[in-house]
Design a protein around this motif. Structure first.
Motif, PDB file in Angstrom:
ATOM      1  N   PHE A   1       0.847  -1.017   0.143  1.00  0.00           N
ATOM      2  CA  PHE A   1       0.010  -0.016  -0.083  1.00  0.00           C
ATOM      3  C   PHE A   1       0.907   1.215  -0.040  1.00  0.00           C
ATOM      4  O   PHE A   1       2.012   1.167   0.157  1.00  0.00           O
ATOM      5  N   ALA A   2       0.227   2.327   0.154  1.00  0.00           N
ATOM      6  CA  ALA A   2       1.014   3.521  -0.366  1.00  0.00           C
ATOM      7  C   ALA A   2       0.961   4.441   0.914  1.00  0.00           C
ATOM      8  O   ALA A   2       1.639   5.640   0.706  1.00  0.00           O
ATOM      9  N   PHE A   3       0.877   3.854   2.191  1.00  0.00           N
ATOM     10  CA  PHE A   3       1.152   4.700   3.258  1.00  0.00           C
ATOM     11  C   PHE A   3       1.820   3.804   4.324  1.00  0.00           C
ATOM     12  O   PHE A   3       1.723   2.381   4.350  1.00  0.00           O
ATOM     13  N   ASN A   4       2.073   4.391   5.312  1.00  0.00           N
ATOM     14  CA  ASN A   4       2.798   3.761   6.670  1.00  0.00           C
ATOM     15  C   ASN A   4       3.755   2.831   6.359  1.00  0.00           C
ATOM     16  O   ASN A   4       3.720   1.660   6.708  1.00  0.00           O
ATOM     17  N   HIS A   5       4.845   3.385   5.829  1.00  0.00           N
ATOM     18  CA  HIS A   5       6.109   2.411   5.576  1.00  0.00           C
ATOM     19  C   HIS A   5       7.266   3.113   6.485  1.00  0.00           C
ATOM     20  O   HIS A   5       8.412   2.367   6.340  1.00  0.00           O
ATOM     21  N   ALA A   6       6.980   3.893   7.334  1.00  0.00           N
ATOM     22  CA  ALA A   6       8.258   4.621   8.165  1.00  0.00           C
ATOM     23  C   ALA A   6       9.416   4.777   7.429  1.00  0.00           C
ATOM     24  O   ALA A   6       9.454   5.666   6.493  1.00  0.00           O
ATOM     25  N   GLY A   7      10.564   4.069   7.607  1.00  0.00           N
ATOM     26  CA  GLY A   7      11.634   4.383   6.811  1.00  0.00           C
ATOM     27  C   GLY A   7      13.042   4.750   7.403  1.00  0.00           C
ATOM     28  O   GLY A   7      14.059   4.856   6.818  1.00  0.00           O
ATOM     29  N   GLN A   8      12.912   5.325   8.921  1.00  0.00           N
ATOM     30  CA  GLN A   8      13.783   5.659   9.521  1.00  0.00           C
ATOM     31  C   GLN A   8      14.995   4.752   9.701  1.00  0.00           C
ATOM     32  O   GLN A   8      14.548   3.549   9.830  1.00  0.00           O
ATOM     33  N   ILE A   9      16.316   4.984   9.659  1.00  0.00           N
ATOM     34  CA  ILE A   9      17.215   4.070   9.912  1.00  0.00           C
ATOM     35  C   ILE A   9      18.372   4.722  10.882  1.00  0.00           C
ATOM     36  O   ILE A   9      18.492   5.815  10.649  1.00  0.00           O
ATOM     37  N   LEU A  10      19.004   3.716  12.042  1.00  0.00           N
ATOM     38  CA  LEU A  10      19.924   4.484  12.591  1.00  0.00           C
ATOM     39  C   LEU A  10      20.920   3.141  13.258  1.00  0.00           C
ATOM     40  O   LEU A  10      20.385   2.001  13.114  1.00  0.00           O
ATOM     41  N   PHE A  11      22.032   3.550  13.552  1.00  0.00           N
ATOM     42  CA  PHE A  11      22.820   2.476  14.296  1.00  0.00           C
ATOM     43  C   PHE A  11      22.810   2.491  15.759  1.00  0.00           C
ATOM     44  O   PHE A  11      22.674   3.488  16.414  1.00  0.00           O
ATOM     45  N   GLY A  12      22.704   1.259  16.214  1.00  0.00           N
ATOM     46  CA  GLY A  12      22.691   1.196  17.697  1.00  0.00           C
ATOM     47  C   GLY A  12      23.975   1.681  18.331  1.00  0.00           C
ATOM     48  O   GLY A  12      24.818   0.928  17.917  1.00  0.00           O
ATOM     49  N   PRO A  13      24.097   2.667  19.398  1.00  0.00           N
ATOM     50  CA  PRO A  13      25.312   3.053  19.797  1.00  0.00           C
ATOM     51  C   PRO A  13      26.235   2.065  20.743  1.00  0.00           C
ATOM     52  O   PRO A  13      27.268   2.028  20.448  1.00  0.00           O
ATOM     53  N   ALA A  14      25.418   1.003  20.852  1.00  0.00           N
ATOM     54  CA  ALA A  14      26.075  -0.057  22.182  1.00  0.00           C
ATOM     55  C   ALA A  14      26.543  -1.503  21.058  1.00  0.00           C
ATOM     56  O   ALA A  14      27.481  -1.770  21.203  1.00  0.00           O
ATOM     57  N   ASP A  15      25.732  -1.701  19.884  1.00  0.00           N
ATOM     58  CA  ASP A  15      25.968  -2.854  19.332  1.00  0.00           C
ATOM     59  C   ASP A  15      26.446  -2.515  17.910  1.00  0.00           C
ATOM     60  O   ASP A  15      27.167  -3.399  16.969  1.00  0.00           O
ATOM     61  N   GLY A  16      26.282  -1.559  17.222  1.00  0.00           N
ATOM     62  CA  GLY A  16      26.977  -1.008  16.085  1.00  0.00           C
ATOM     63  C   GLY A  16      25.891  -1.754  14.881  1.00  0.00           C
ATOM     64  O   GLY A  16      26.414  -1.572  13.870  1.00  0.00           O
ATOM     65  N   TYR A  17      24.843  -2.311  15.206  1.00  0.00           N
ATOM     66  CA  TYR A  17      24.102  -2.885  14.174  1.00  0.00           C
ATOM     67  C   TYR A  17      23.073  -1.891  13.553  1.00  0.00           C
ATOM     68  O   TYR A  17      22.748  -0.764  14.300  1.00  0.00           O
ATOM     69  N   LEU A  18      22.414  -1.977  12.374  1.00  0.00           N
ATOM     70  CA  LEU A  18      21.771  -1.170  11.674  1.00  0.00           C
ATOM     71  C   LEU A  18      19.996  -1.568  12.220  1.00  0.00           C
ATOM     72  O   LEU A  18      19.737  -2.714  11.747  1.00  0.00           O
ATOM     73  N   TYR A  19      19.362  -0.472  12.822  1.00  0.00           N
ATOM     74  CA  TYR A  19      18.217  -0.521  13.221  1.00  0.00           C
ATOM     75  C   TYR A  19      17.165   0.215  11.858  1.00  0.00           C
ATOM     76  O   TYR A  19      17.564   1.319  11.563  1.00  0.00           O
TER      77      TYR A  19
END
Length: 689
Positions: A365-383
């Motif tokens: 669908f064309a709505f509600n797909h969020a999209g933010q990304i950020l790295f966890g400061p403790a583990d270095g993984y991409l959220y």
């Protein structure tokens, strides 16, 4: 006389720093999951309230204890309590999960300073008590073996052992298993960790803003090199590198619109709900130049925009039967995460050529797909934040479906890349690997990428810069309620069985099987505007700047409509229990750019509040449709803050190469401030060092 005044001011200043410097505590289990109320009371470990054990774990601890065959009753009682601390709601901190799991909790030693917000009723020297009672007692499979110091594995030596045979002395034993003497630690005193009652925290009198830019941006990320620079991006797909001006300098945001850091607008599909929704810079960006963009593409118009549809047989969804959305066929639009690299380590420009396509998912669908990304400061993984797909009420149950990535928070490893065969064999959605400790390691029904589920449309998440275990997300509501959640491993936040704390579609999934974690903050739509309601929540940050000391420690969030901003205080400290107040805000009299007002209202005309930002000095920014605003000292708006005068030294964050913590800088500058006061007859407030 001057000397006594100076000392008094210094004491007040240091007292403020010590009281407000936060601990890293949060109710969290040693498996990184949230505590819960057990369905049946624990028998062996009679802990009350939310715990980190179920009946099976309780039975396992009982079996482990009986196998130790401890003959001395006093020692046995202490060892039992030590084993049962695994059930404590603060077990993640007791067992030092962030620095690696331990076989036993951190035992309070005689040198440990009492934590300001967490306490136990037992004597503080619990480590000495254990030694005195157990030093001559044989313990099978002793958890105090030297080989287990700082390790979470179970003992392997089944021979009986005594503490005085394993360790040379009490001091050596307590050095190994005792707590440190800093006020960021908690330790085990033989009883369930309890929270001390604290005084009521009053909301700030108001928030003072200054306008430093006219552009409209969705994202702001501080430069990883620790400088006074930050990256800004807009919905169309352009990124700029900007210089943040000094406060009270009268300068504006140093940003040249004609020279973007990178321009992806030729491949980004930008519309009301589409565009470039996030960007994240590798923790080692200053050395490797790696960064990532999250955006939408249109497979009809853009070559290379292709991938699997989130509506598929794995999730019992047929794209041919769900109909069109926004005049487009299902999965015409895709969510993309791509990796890029800066041209050199200076980071002033980047090539728009993708290094690799990390992730691609077709949106039903064309709505509600969020999209933010950020790295966890403790583990270095991409959220990665994922919305539920956009159909009102989530009729296809994507958010609760453990095989769907929609309505989830994903956790990806982008440093250890799999081969093409591994991607196909594992059924991954792109070029990444899955961290071994993701929730799927314990719940085989979950897709391996999933970190948390049951969200509708998470719009702006952040990690507390002083407490990396606090991962906070605002989640946009459907009809009635906007919410803020503390995200934990494997947490289910209820949508669409619940909207916030209220039942929404209880027939979708039995409430007891969903086991939702309810929001810590939120507001009803009618709280914002009785006629129109609210638009959508925009999540912010814990305020960690000393610019406004009366705001310090508050979590800030706002409504998209731009007329309501909240500050939430946690009480007792580190409890996860918040009280929130809508706070007034206005524009500084010396704002570098004039702030217009809402007609018939004294509020600044922010327009829509899209997002918040935080720079390397921990100052907070509001990204609005009318421009970029920064929180400044409350006196610039004639707001009263009793702490402002004694915290007028506003710290400049040390560079990334400096290993001193902010706390050390505070103490260092406090002593310098004392010397300054004692050597001069005039008291001058220093705004920047």
């Amino acid at each position: 006389m001057e000397d006594s005044v100076a000392v008094t001011i210094l004491i007040l200043f240091v007292h403020f720093l010590l009281l407000n410097y936060p601990s890293s505590s949060l109710p969290l289990c040693s498996d990184s999951r949230a505590p819960h109320i057990p369905k049946r009371p624990l028998v062996f470990c009679p802990y009350n309230g939310s715990v980190c054990c179920d009946s099976a774990k309780d039975l396992q601890l009982q079996k482990q204890f009986h196998e130790m065959n401890i003959s001395d009753p006093g020692c046995a009682t202490l060892v039992k309590s030590t084993l049962c601390s695994r059930c404590d709601q603060f077990s993640a901190q007791l067992f030092k999960v962030e620095s690696g799991p331990q076989a036993v909790p951190v035992l309070c030693s005689s040198t440990l300073l009492r934590n300001s917000s967490l306490s136990n009723k037992a004597p503080s020297s619990f480590c000495s008590t254990v030694w005195d009672a157990c030093q001559n007692v044989s313990i099978l499979n002793s958890p105090f073996a030297p080989s287990l110091q700082g390790r979470g594995e179970a003992p392997v030596d089944s021979s009986p052992s005594k503490l005085n045979k394993l360790w040379q002395s009490k001091s050596v034993f307590c050095d190994a298993f005792g707590g440190s003497s800093d006020n960021k630690s908690i330790c085990f005193n033989g009883e369930q960790v309890s929270l001390e009652k604290t005084e009521t925290v009053l909301p700030p009198m108001g928030m003072c803003l200054e306008k430093i830019g006219n552009g409209s941006y969705l994202n702001m990320v501080a430069h990883p090199d620790g400088s006074n620079s930050a990256f800004f991006s807009d919905q169309s797909g352009k990124i700029w590198l900007a210089t943040i001006p000094e406060q009270s300098s009268g300068a504006t945001l140093g940003l040249d619109m004609s020279r973007p850091f990178m321009d992806l607008s030729d491949r980004v599909f930008s519309d009301s709900s589409f565009g470039m929704m996030g960007m994240a810079f590798h923790p080692n960006f200053a050395q490797n130049g790696r960064f990532f963009a999250s955006f939408n593409c249109d497979k009809v118009k853009t070559p290379g925009c292709s991938g699997r549809c989130a509506c598929n047989t794995d999730v019992d969804c047929d794209p041919s039967k769900i109909g069109s959305s926004n005049a487009a066929q299902p999965c015409r639009y895709h969510k993309v995460i791509a990796e890029f690299t800066a041209n050199g380590t200076s980071g002033y420009s980047a090539s728009p050529i993708e290094v690799r396509r990390v992730f691609t998912l077709g949106l039903p669908f064309a709505f509600n797909h969020a999209g933010q990304i950020l790295f966890g400061p403790a583990d270095g993984y991409l959220y990665v934040m994922m919305g539920d797909g956009g159909k009102g009420g989530d009729p296809y149950y994507f958010s609760q479906n453990k095989k769907s990535l929609l309505g989830k928070i994903l956790r990806l490893d982008i440093d250890n890349l799999p081969s093409a065969d591994e991607i196909g064999d594992l059924g991954l959605w792109g070029n990444y690997s899955v961290p071994q400790d993701n929730p799927s390691s314990e719940d085989k029904d979950l897709q391996p990428e999933i970190w948390a589920l049951g969200l509708r449309n998470p719009w702006r998440c952040s990690f507390d810069s002083e407490r990396s275990l606090y991962f906070v997300c605002a989640d946009t509501g459907q009809d009635h309620y906007e919410e803020v959640d503390i995200i934990t491993k494997g947490g289910n936040y209820g949508w669409s069985v619940f909207e916030g704390p209220f039942p929404y579609n209880p027939h979708q999934s039995p409430a007891n099987s969903t086991n939702p974690i309810f929001p810590v903050l939120g507001y009803n739509h009618s709280d914002v505007n009785d006629n129109e309601g609210s638009a959508a929540i925009s999540g912010g940050y814990f305020y960690r700047s000393l610019t406004d000391p009366c705001m310090f420690g508050s979590y800030l969030y706002a409504d998209l409509y731009g007329s309501a901003i909240w500050a939430a205080a946690e009480s007792p400290a580190n409890s996860g229990n918040f009280t929130s107040a809508m706070i007034p805000f206005s524009c500084a009299h010396d704002s570098p750019i004039h702030c217009s007002s809402i007609p018939g209202n004294s509020l600044p005309a922010l327009g829509y509040i899209y997002s918040f930002g935080e720079d390397n000095r921990k100052d907070i920014f509001i990204l609005a449709s009318s421009g970029v605003y920064r929180v400044v000292r409350p006196s610039h708006c004639n707001y009263t803050c009793s702490k402002e005068n004694v915290t007028a030294i506003i710290l400049q964050t040390p560079s990334s190469g400096n290993q001193l913590t902010n706390f050390h800088w505070m103490l260092f500058l406090s002593l310098s401030f004392l010397g300054f006061l004692l050597s001069t007859e005039s008291y001058i407030l220093i705004e920047r060092l």
